[in-house]
Design a protein around this motif. Sequence first.
Motif: not given
Length: 276
Positions: A136-157
């Motif tokens: 995910l860091i490398d940008g070498s996969t399309k198979k992994i993502r975060r569950l909370f895609v917009d995690y910053e908004s979720v964490e701020r809330d």
Amino acid sequence: MTYFLRTFDQDDSPFLALPIFPNRSFRHSALFVNVDSGIEKPQDLAGKTVGEFALWGHDPGVWMKGVLAEEYGVTPDRMRWVIGGTNHPIPAFDWIPQPVPDGIEIRRTEGDQTLSAMLEAGEIDALLSVDVPQPLIDGSTKKIRRLFVDYESVERDYYRRTGIFPMMHIVAIRRDLAQVPGLAQSVYRAFNQAKDIVQERFRAGAAKQHMAVITPWFSELFAANRALLGEDWWPYGLDANRKAVDTFLRYHHEQGLSKRLLTSEDVFVPGPAGTV
């Protein structure tokens, strides 16, 4: 935090804590899923196989299992667990107690398996890890993502609703040294003074748009964080952190990692250093 708290199940737990928290991080961002797993929301984790970094109950694991149970109704016993290293194989830790409550299905990775590779291959459905999967860091996969895609908004809330800025690490002192008059207070003051210096440096840097920080648009982020978290955005002291600490202690007990429900009074040095 969890390594420290597990010592309290010993007859002669060797440490007490000072309310100094050198490491904090919101942890909704620590949940990763395979895009083909069918997991779109937290409730979809029920019945799935989830990897966890290092051991049952590393600090991000304690926080997010608690959040998943409390806010989304998904308790740890509704998932299957695989324990191992995220990006590198790691052996089982043999230097701390590793209790696992009844009703929890756990197995360890084998050989050179990594949780990151297992997630990418679909051998596990999700991953709860302090370490970000390297693909995910490398940008070498399309198979992994975060569950909370917009995690910053979720964490701020999450912070707006709860006032909790999760801590990962804590400063501990030997029980015998905690009895030395003034020692714990001096350590606490020193850490506070160091933190104050750093915070003031960031405040002063705002006048020149933080040119000393090699991150573009940092000033906008700093201003947004300051507006949300306040002037002391990384507080020490028990009074300012009691809700977060007590929440972690409760989660730790609910997840079978502490035999009894510990209180702040159990784990912190009594007196000014523990209550300031």
